[in-house]
Design an enzyme around this catalytic site. Structure first.
Site, PDB file in Angstrom:
ATOM      1  CG  LEU A   1      -2.280   1.030   0.974  1.00 21.94           C
ATOM      2  CD1 LEU A   1      -3.120   0.451   0.034  1.00 21.94           C
ATOM      3  CD2 LEU A   1      -2.935   0.805   2.645  1.00 21.94           C
TER       4      LEU A   1
ATOM      5  CB  THR B   1       3.322   5.717  -4.499  1.00 23.08           C
ATOM      6  OG1 THR B   1       4.313   6.405  -3.491  1.00 23.08           O
ATOM      7  CG2 THR B   1       2.766   7.019  -5.235  1.00 23.08           C
ATOM      8  CB  VAL B   2       2.177   1.557  -7.080  1.00 21.23           C
ATOM      9  CG1 VAL B   2       1.024   0.814  -8.125  1.00 21.23           C
ATOM     10  CG2 VAL B   2       3.190   2.666  -8.037  1.00 21.23           C
TER      11      VAL B   2
ATOM     12  CB  ALA C   1      -2.365   4.505  -1.816  1.00 17.67           C
TER      13      ALA C   1
ATOM     14  CE  LYS D   1      10.410  -1.269 -11.792  1.00 18.87           C
ATOM     15  NZ  LYS D   1      10.219   0.146 -11.692  1.00 18.87           N
TER      16      LYS D   1
ATOM     17  CB  VAL E   1       8.129  -2.510 -19.049  1.00 22.55           C
ATOM     18  CG1 VAL E   1       9.270  -1.866 -20.172  1.00 22.55           C
ATOM     19  CG2 VAL E   1       9.001  -3.963 -18.926  1.00 22.55           C
TER      20      VAL E   1
ATOM     21  CB  ILE F   1       4.229   3.226 -22.256  1.00 26.96           C
ATOM     22  CG1 ILE F   1       4.224   4.512 -21.895  1.00 26.96           C
ATOM     23  CG2 ILE F   1       4.346   2.963 -23.711  1.00 26.96           C
ATOM     24  CD1 ILE F   1       5.863   4.978 -22.159  1.00 26.96           C
TER      25      ILE F   1
ATOM     26  CE  LYS G   1      11.495   0.511 -15.688  1.00 29.69           C
ATOM     27  NZ  LYS G   1      11.713   1.860 -15.364  1.00 29.69           N
TER      28      LYS G   1
END
Lengths: 443, 443
Positions: B26, B28-29, B31, B119, B146, B150, B219
């Site tokens: 939980l 940044t991503v 949340a 990654k 990656v 995008i 990546k």
């Protein structure tokens, strides 16, 4: 497939089983599809999970010899080919609407998955096709219908399925981009640039579908439908082409820091009542030079997507041509074939959002208006008041001497199309205005 | 789902059945993923075919209150959450390698599909993870690993599955692109640009993984594996960062018409015996100003793909950040959830081509070599002969006065890394050469 792959999914034929392909059409794209199906065959077997085998190729004249294609593969009876028990996936690259529609529906109803590159067919009859695919539990793929090798269909169907798309704007017709780019870089007139495009093979003998924006409008309908999860058809798309764009328009745009591009624009709109609608339109558009779309040159295509979480994305590449289109078709063939082997289906088109298409008059945008006016004191005050009366403020005003009076170029702040229409009529009614030369929207 | 959707595929739960999500992490991503799972929930239900429900969120401290998240959803026992019968899809956004590897493997083995943004994990352990997913017949998705939003993973996995990819080159690390762009536009030193990136939140307190290229190398390994249908791991990637790039390098590149970008480059090589191999590398690279990658500014990412039939494609967007990464994660969540409802699986990773990774010394490229040399007649002849003896011809030579003798900048034609190494050693052994300031490859 790795050696550990030991399950099949549902109604799949099973690992190692062959997938039979019927190819309908053997024009530029069809011939490339056939060639690459052979060239990449060993790879496709691995990627699909079983050999991909062409059962037959439907053409209009089966007696004509075709290099590299065994004569016994050729047939004039597309319907019989489709119905063959050993055909699993039908690839439609004929073009036109009515005949391919009949074939694609027959294929779907016979339980064959369909891959088509036919934008006009999909833009006109997507609901009917999607329903047939759904009822039969088979796939309907059409990556090649929009911007050829640029995988924007897959992106909207799958990759952006977790996001909320607000706007799609794209250069989706290579012919018109070639012409506009040539006009901008050489100063040529529309007629000369079109002639050059024809000479180089970028424009067809009858360029109407391209230059009047019909081709782009089909693509706009498809993009809007996928992006907003609703149904937008060709008839819903407001469409203006580039045949009225002059060298003077290009020059004026350049001086103001813009390139003129034929854009397909799809927008999600939210009304004052909070209700959402969508619009889809194709028209020449002033794009600021610093915007990534402005630098898309020659016959390249690019699609700019604005999504709530992802932010801005752009996809760029070859939007036409036998090879790039074949690449998109074959990506779909691999996907549809794989599902035939392993079971499962691609995400069907999903129009659950069922959003109304907004009246074009309600579209809000900014305008670049180029007028021929009397060269007398006070003319600017008269003209400004026409805009002011309609509540439209001006962003920039440029006045220069013309051959017959003065030339006045204004860029407005946002206004609706219907308000703008009223303003243009009022301007044309003024003694001080000799002519409204052009009205071009800003992106 | 339309009302006509009347079949389920194989082992699907069936239309309308809920899909349970376990969210691991939980930050940044995580949340953002949680927030958007709520915000878009009605849409996801339609797109998936059944409601998507969060069963629990694994965190390191469950006693800490989190805004907008019911405390009973929080748990410190990730393993127990994964094993819950009502969990179908596990979302891993913890970061690191060992602990997430353990959790992801446990999830896959328990028959849960997994979506990860990790990654480093995928680049290090893809084979093991793919095998576990395959054996359990579940999905392993990692679009967010990656370039965040995008959708290059989906593109390589699906859209380009009908083509043969020759080369992938991309700006896949936003921190280093921000720094190099700042150095180019402001003339700043590396240290000052890094400090600015840190101040603005583009660089982490310990920027090593970004600036030394490790993040980009992960990546590159993933892109090469997907693009060439073979296995390339982090350890196979030759990796050089940007910390040695100076303001003088940037300036010299600019004068010669190039921007310096940190590129991840993946190439398919064909040896003289016709045998194919691949390479994957990350290093600062001179990109011609007119190449689309040169104009990718700030922290944006872009991936340039060259395929046989499709030609050149470029994908551009936000390559990092909570929202763009969450968009990619949620696209995968919708895909994995849809498969749980309807049956079917996403195309698994397919490393059938089993190509060897070429020795880095065999990589062929061109070089920009910046030297400090004695300012005396004949020095150019001496230096040129070092290149000539190794069979490497010079493309451009530029000599200018420096503070301590002359500065000589040469750009070579293509040569292998091992030949170039020998040349640099020979140059450094010359009396006439005070120092080889930098060697930077061209794209």
């Amino acid at each position: 497939m790795t050696e550990h792959h030991n399950t099949t999914y549902g109604n799949g034929k099973g690992e190692g089983q062959p997938v039979g392909i019927a190819l309908l059409g053997l024009g530029t794209v069809g011939a490339e599809v056939f060639r690459l199906l052979n060239e990449y065959n060993a790879d496709f077997t691995q990627r699909v999970g079983g050999p991909v085998e062409v059962r037959g190729v439907a053409v209009s004249d089966a007696s004509k010899a075709r290099e590299g294609i065994a004569p016994e593969l050729l047939t004039e009876d597309a319907h019989a080919l489709i119905q063959r028990e050993d055909v699993d996936v039908v690839v439609e690259v004929i073009g036109g609407i009515d005949y391919p529609r009949e074939l694609v529906l027959a294929a779907l109803r016979a339980g064959k998955s369909v891959v088509t590159a036919n934008k006009a067919l999909v833009a006109a009859h997507a609901d009917e096709l999607a329903k047939a695919a759904d009822e039969a539990g088979v796939d309907l793929y059409f990556e090649a219908a929009v911007a050829a090798a640029i995988p924007v269909v897959g992106m909207l169907r799958r990759s952006l399925a977790g996001d909320k798309i607000q706007r799609i704007s794209g250069i989706v017709n290579g012919t018109t981009n070639f012409i506009l780019d040539a006009m901008e870089t050489t100063g040529a007139s529309y007629e000369d640039a079109l002639a050059e495009a024809t000479r180089l093979g970028y424009a067809e003998a009858d360029p109407t579908a391209d230059v009047e924006g019909h081709d782009a409008a089909s693509k706009a309908a498809i993009l809007a439908s996928l992006g907003f999860h609703t149904r937008v058809t060709f008839d819903d798309v407001h469409c203006e082409g580039i045949s009225a764009i002059t060298a003077e328009d290009i020059q004026a745009a350049n001086q103001a820091g813009y390139s003129i591009k034929l854009l397909a624009i799809c927008e999600r709109l939210t009304g004052e009542d909070g209700k959402e609608s969508v619009n889809a339109r194709v028209h020449p558009t002033l794009v600021p030079k610093e915007h990534p779309l402005a630098s898309v040159s020659k016959s390249f295509n690019a699609i700019f997507v604005e999504a709530e979480a992802a932010g801005s994305l752009m996809f760029y590449g070859n939007g036409a041509g036998g090879n790039p289109t074949a690449s998109a078709v074959l990506g779909d063939v691999v996907g549809a074939s794989r599902n035939k082997v392993h079971g499962g289906r691609a995400p069907e088109e999903n129009t659950y959002a069922n959003l109304p298409v907004a009246d074009f008059g309600q579209t809000q945008t900014r305008y670049h208006i180029d007028m021929q006016v009397k060269d007398r004191t006070g003319v600017l005050a008269v003209i400004s008041s026409v805009f002011a009366e309609q509540g439209v403020s001006l962003r920039t005003v440029r006045q220069e001497e013309g051959k017959d009076g003065a030339r006045l170029i204004v860029v407005t702040h946002a206004a609706t199309e219907s308000v703008l229409d009223g303003i243009v009529r009022a301007l044309e009614g003024l003694d001080d205005v000799h002519a409204v030369n052009s009205v071009i929207r800003l992106s």
